[in-house]
Write an enzyme that holds these catalytic residues in place. Structure first.
Site, PDB file in Angstrom:
ATOM      1  N   LYS A   9       0.837  -1.202   0.000  1.00 22.25           N
ATOM      2  CA  LYS A   9       0.000   0.000   0.000  1.00 22.25           C
ATOM      3  C   LYS A   9       0.875   1.257   0.000  1.00 22.25           C
ATOM      4  O   LYS A   9       2.087   1.178   0.231  1.00 22.25           O
ATOM      5  CB  LYS A   9      -0.918  -0.046   1.231  1.00 22.25           C
ATOM      6  CG  LYS A   9      -1.988  -1.148   1.143  1.00 22.25           C
ATOM      7  CD  LYS A   9      -2.828  -1.186   2.415  1.00 22.25           C
ATOM      8  CE  LYS A   9      -3.958  -2.200   2.306  1.00 22.25           C
ATOM      9  NZ  LYS A   9      -4.741  -2.289   3.569  1.00 22.25           N
ATOM     10  N   GLU A 126      -9.553 -10.936  -7.755  1.00 24.48           N
ATOM     11  CA  GLU A 126      -8.642  -9.791  -7.624  1.00 24.48           C
ATOM     12  C   GLU A 126      -7.515  -9.854  -8.659  1.00 24.48           C
ATOM     13  O   GLU A 126      -7.130  -8.826  -9.224  1.00 24.48           O
ATOM     14  CB  GLU A 126      -8.080  -9.746  -6.200  1.00 24.48           C
ATOM     15  CG  GLU A 126      -9.150  -9.384  -5.170  1.00 24.48           C
ATOM     16  CD  GLU A 126      -8.657  -9.396  -3.732  1.00 24.48           C
ATOM     17  OE1 GLU A 126      -9.470  -9.153  -2.828  1.00 24.48           O
ATOM     18  OE2 GLU A 126      -7.456  -9.659  -3.496  1.00 24.48           O
TER      19      GLU A 126
HETATM   20  P1  IDP Z   1      -7.658  -6.971   5.195  1.00 23.66           P
HETATM   21  O1  IDP Z   1      -6.849  -5.933   4.457  1.00 23.66           O
HETATM   22  O2  IDP Z   1      -6.878  -7.573   6.334  1.00 23.66           O
HETATM   23  O3  IDP Z   1      -8.250  -8.013   4.289  1.00 23.66           O
HETATM   24  P2  IDP Z   1     -10.321  -5.813   5.369  1.00 23.66           P
HETATM   25  O4  IDP Z   1     -11.286  -6.072   6.477  1.00 23.66           O
HETATM   26  O5  IDP Z   1     -10.609  -6.459   4.048  1.00 23.66           O
HETATM   27  O6  IDP Z   1      -8.871  -6.200   5.900  1.00 23.66           O
HETATM   28  O7  IDP Z   1     -10.251  -4.243   5.185  1.00 23.66           O
HETATM   29  C1  IDP Z   1      -9.586  -3.681   4.082  1.00 23.66           C
HETATM   30  C2  IDP Z   1      -8.722  -2.553   4.553  1.00 23.66           C
HETATM   31  O8  IDP Z   1      -9.553  -1.497   5.029  1.00 23.66           O
HETATM   32  C3  IDP Z   1      -7.799  -2.879   5.729  1.00 23.66           C
HETATM   33  O9  IDP Z   1      -6.589  -3.501   5.340  1.00 23.66           O
HETATM   34  C4  IDP Z   1      -7.557  -1.510   6.310  1.00 23.66           C
HETATM   35  O10 IDP Z   1      -6.571  -0.791   5.552  1.00 23.66           O
HETATM   36  C5  IDP Z   1      -8.909  -0.845   6.103  1.00 23.66           C
HETATM   37  N1  IDP Z   1      -9.771  -0.981   7.280  1.00 23.66           N
HETATM   38  C6  IDP Z   1     -10.488  -2.051   7.642  1.00 23.66           C
HETATM   39  N2  IDP Z   1     -11.172  -1.839   8.765  1.00 23.66           N
HETATM   40  C7  IDP Z   1     -10.888  -0.575   9.130  1.00 23.66           C
HETATM   41  C8  IDP Z   1     -11.278   0.243  10.226  1.00 23.66           C
HETATM   42  O11 IDP Z   1     -12.040  -0.153  11.103  1.00 23.66           O
HETATM   43  N3  IDP Z   1     -10.771   1.513  10.241  1.00 23.66           N
HETATM   44  C9  IDP Z   1      -9.905   1.980   9.295  1.00 23.66           C
HETATM   45  N4  IDP Z   1      -9.511   1.230   8.252  1.00 23.66           N
HETATM   46  C10 IDP Z   1      -9.982  -0.028   8.165  1.00 23.66           C
END
Ligand code: IDP
Ligand code: MG
Length: 149
Positions: A9, A126
């Protein structure tokens, strides 16, 4: 061979951690199949994170992902999806296992350095979104038999 979509990222790119992420995945035994350094558009970020649309963190997530270039890659190997998720660590860096990337380099969920597909099915979708079929390289390493049983 199972494949998964990974990207470093914008925070990981800005902090000079592309090499660190690649080194850890190589060291794990995974094999690189494709790589692309790119600036993601808002529209593309919306497609990738469509599942999170409407969530409270969505707007900030999109702003984060388009804030600088990302390094997108496809990695392959036995159990690649699960193995790469483990190498990245839990979404929230303070819950990520010691030794994982998000633990070792991160503090906040909104700056968690990497993306990795969370299932084989999502990985396929993806990879198709991020890479054209011709951008994937099919190859063997001479060490493969020492990594893949
Ligand atoms: P992952 O990247 O571990 O698969 P996901 O739940 O798919 O996690 O969420 C995608 C991305 O969104 C996370 O990696 C993070 O950057 C962001 N994210 C997820 N939940 C939150 C939150 O509660 N607050 C801020 N950013 C979040
Ligand atoms: Mg996810």
């Amino acid at each position: 061979m199972e494949q998964t979509l990974v990207f470093v990222k914008p925070d990981g790119v800005q902090r000079g951690l592309i090499g660190e992420v690649i080194a850890r995945l190589e060291r794990r035994g995974l094999r690189l199949a494709a790589a692309k350094f790119m600036q993601v558009t808002e529209e593309f970020a919306g497609q990738h994170y469509a599942i999170h649309q409407g969530k409270p963190f969505y707007d900030k997530l999109i702003a984060y992902i388009i804030s600088a270039p990302v390094m997108a890659m496809v990695w392959e190997g036995s159990n690649a999806v699960e193995a790469v998720r483990q190498t990245m660590g839990a979404t929230r860096p303070t819950e990520a296992a010691p030794g994982s990337i998000r633990h070792d380099f991160g503090l906040e969920i909104g700056r968690n350095l990497t993306h990795a597909s969370d299932s084989v099915e999502n990985a396929k979708q993806e990879i198709a979104l991020w890479f054209k079929p011709g951008e994937l390289v099919s190859w063997q390493r001479s060490i493969d038999e020492w990594v893949f049983e």
